[in-house]
Write an enzyme that holds these catalytic residues in place. Structure first.
Site, PDB file in Angstrom:
ATOM      1  CG  ASP A 185      39.461 -33.876  -8.212  1.00  0.00           C
ATOM      2  OD1 ASP A 185      40.378 -33.270  -8.782  1.00  0.00           O
ATOM      3  OD2 ASP A 185      38.742 -33.332  -7.355  1.00  0.00           O
ATOM      4  CB  SER A 186      42.683 -33.605  -4.931  1.00  0.00           C
ATOM      5  OG  SER A 186      41.812 -32.553  -5.302  1.00  0.00           O
ATOM      6  CB  CYS A 242      40.558 -25.606 -10.520  1.00  0.00           C
ATOM      7  SG  CYS A 242      40.212 -26.540  -9.006  1.00  0.00           S
ATOM      8  CB  THR A 243      37.847 -30.570 -11.954  1.00  0.00           C
ATOM      9  OG1 THR A 243      38.632 -31.044 -10.852  1.00  0.00           O
ATOM     10  CG2 THR A 243      38.568 -30.866 -13.246  1.00  0.00           C
ATOM     11  CG  HIS A 244      37.275 -28.468  -6.447  1.00  0.00           C
ATOM     12  ND1 HIS A 244      38.193 -29.396  -6.834  1.00  0.00           N
ATOM     13  CD2 HIS A 244      36.851 -28.835  -5.213  1.00  0.00           C
ATOM     14  CE1 HIS A 244      38.331 -30.293  -5.874  1.00  0.00           C
ATOM     15  NE2 HIS A 244      37.521 -29.983  -4.877  1.00  0.00           N
ATOM     16  CB  CYS A 271      42.851 -33.652 -10.379  1.00  0.00           C
ATOM     17  SG  CYS A 271      43.666 -32.623  -9.139  1.00  0.00           S
ATOM     18  CG  ASN A 272      42.910 -28.504 -14.280  1.00  0.00           C
ATOM     19  OD1 ASN A 272      43.184 -28.344 -15.449  1.00  0.00           O
ATOM     20  ND2 ASN A 272      41.661 -28.627 -13.861  1.00  0.00           N
ATOM     21  CB  THR A 273      46.454 -29.794  -8.662  1.00  0.00           C
ATOM     22  OG1 THR A 273      45.528 -28.706  -8.603  1.00  0.00           O
ATOM     23  CG2 THR A 273      47.657 -29.489  -7.822  1.00  0.00           C
ATOM     24  CE1 TYR A 287      45.755 -35.170  -3.169  1.00  0.00           C
ATOM     25  CE2 TYR A 287      46.333 -35.435  -5.478  1.00  0.00           C
ATOM     26  CZ  TYR A 287      45.999 -35.983  -4.262  1.00  0.00           C
ATOM     27  OH  TYR A 287      45.919 -37.347  -4.141  1.00  0.00           O
ATOM     28  N   GLY A 288      46.089 -28.485  -4.117  1.00  0.00           N
ATOM     29  CA  GLY A 288      46.507 -27.263  -4.800  1.00  0.00           C
ATOM     30  C   GLY A 288      47.707 -26.545  -4.218  1.00  0.00           C
ATOM     31  CD  GLU A 319      37.164 -30.527  -1.381  1.00  0.00           C
ATOM     32  OE1 GLU A 319      37.072 -31.295  -0.420  1.00  0.00           O
ATOM     33  OE2 GLU A 319      37.215 -30.913  -2.562  1.00  0.00           O
TER      34      GLU A 319
HETATM   35  N1  DGL Z   1      40.211 -30.194  -8.587  1.00  0.00           N
HETATM   36  C1  DGL Z   1      41.610 -29.982  -8.579  1.00  0.00           C
HETATM   37  C2  DGL Z   1      42.068 -29.329  -9.865  1.00  0.00           C
HETATM   38  O1  DGL Z   1      41.434 -29.481 -10.899  1.00  0.00           O
HETATM   39  C3  DGL Z   1      42.241 -29.226  -7.451  1.00  0.00           C
HETATM   40  C4  DGL Z   1      41.723 -29.299  -6.111  1.00  0.00           C
HETATM   41  C5  DGL Z   1      42.783 -29.296  -5.057  1.00  0.00           C
HETATM   42  O2  DGL Z   1      43.388 -28.257  -4.779  1.00  0.00           O
HETATM   43  O3  DGL Z   1      42.947 -30.362  -4.511  1.00  0.00           O
HETATM   44  O4  DGL Z   1      43.102 -28.675  -9.877  1.00  0.00           O
END
Ligand code: DGL
Length: 296
Positions: free
Chosen positions: A31-32, A213-215, A94-96, A63-64, A179
């Protein structure tokens, strides 16, 4: 003196990983930052027997809001790092990264880097499951700017369920709030309400909202405050865990390569101390990570 101790501590985690675990072939989870830990937690409940290596690219997160090229380049560097560390199978939790980098890595880079290795994402398995949750066929997707801009969910869901309408809402402030440990504060209430209201204004018939988004599972309680109780809220952890179990069953040649000592290692591209302090809220228990440098 304290610094010397910390360096020794990090060195010993790395030494343990690279020497003691060097014969292991863990499943890589990427993940990011911390979000992939919400997925890893569910994977471990379902498949605890395998070795796992987690990498959070915290030094370059989030990363988003980054461009396609940047997310692709960062993700590819991290995938190469997993390959160097004996992972045959890597999950982009990580979806992004799944939205912006996975396809190119699968279709172009893998063949040159390691044709027998595999990199899987989280968007396809989630999209394939969505039909079993919605009755109204109106689904809300909450995600980062990058995931929304890629239209990956719209494209993937349409392939399997052409009758489902996907309403997307980008929530660019949510990952920074999480974060920075502000996800339970009044700032989070403001930004969560803003995006839930905006999503619901797109259709009165949405019965299922996906945290893409996994966050975002960390915002569940806050989201629940503003989302009507008859709308179900889905996180991806369990879906991805089920899909990994299914993949390993369907690919015995890959399953055999993944070693099974139930050893879990955690690495971050930023401070290991910060990672360990933060990781607990995502993972549910404390972890000890090692700082690593990703070669460009
Ligand atoms: N956890 C990441 C996701 O699932 C995104 C977090 C990020 O923006 O870095 O998209």
């Amino acid at each position: 003196m304290e610094n010397g101790f910390l360096i020794l501590e990090s060195f010993s985690v790395l030494y343990h990983y690279f020497c003691v675990m060097s014969v292991k072939q863990p499943i890589g989870i990427f993940d990011s930052g911390y979000g992939g830990l919400t997925v890893m937690k569910e994977i471990l409940k379902k498949l605890p027997q395998y070795d796992y290596l987690y990498l959070g690219d915290n030094a370059r997160a989030p990363y988003g809001n980054r461009s396609f090229d940047t997310v692709y380049q960062y993700t590819l560097e991290c995938v190469k790092w997993f390959f160097k560390n004996h992972c045959h199978l890597v999950i982009l939790a990580c979806n992004t990264a799944s939205a912006k980098a996975l396809r190119t890595i699968q279709q172009k880079d893998l063949e040159m880097l390691a044709p027998e290795k595999r990199v899987l994402g989280v968007i396809r398995p989630t999209s394939e499951m969505i039909g079993s949750f919605t009755q109204t066929k109106q689904v809300g997707v909450l995600a980062t700017n990058g995931t929304v801009q890629s239209d990956s969910y719209v494209i993937e869901i349409e392939k399997k369920y052409p009758d489902i309408v996907v309403h997307q809402e980008a929530c660019p402030m949510w990952v920074p709030l999480i974060e920075n440990n502000e996800h339970t504060g009044p700032g989070a209430d403001y930004f969560v309400k803003k995006h839930i209201d905006s999503l619901l204004s797109k259709s009165g018939d949405i019965d299922t909202v996906l945290l893409a988004c996994t966050h975002y599972p960390l915002l569940t309680n806050t989201i629940r405050k503003f989302l009507p109780s008859d709308i179900q809220l889905l996180s991806q952890g369990e879906i991805v865990a089920d899909s990994l179990a299914d993949y390993l069953q369907r690919h015995p040649e890959m399953e055999k390569k993944c070693t099974k000592n139930a050893e879990y290692a955690f690495c971050t591209t930023d401070s290991a101390i910060d990672f360990d302090n933060h990781a607990r809220i995502f993972f549910g228990e404390s972890v000890r990570s090692a700082h690593v440098i990703i070669a460009p």
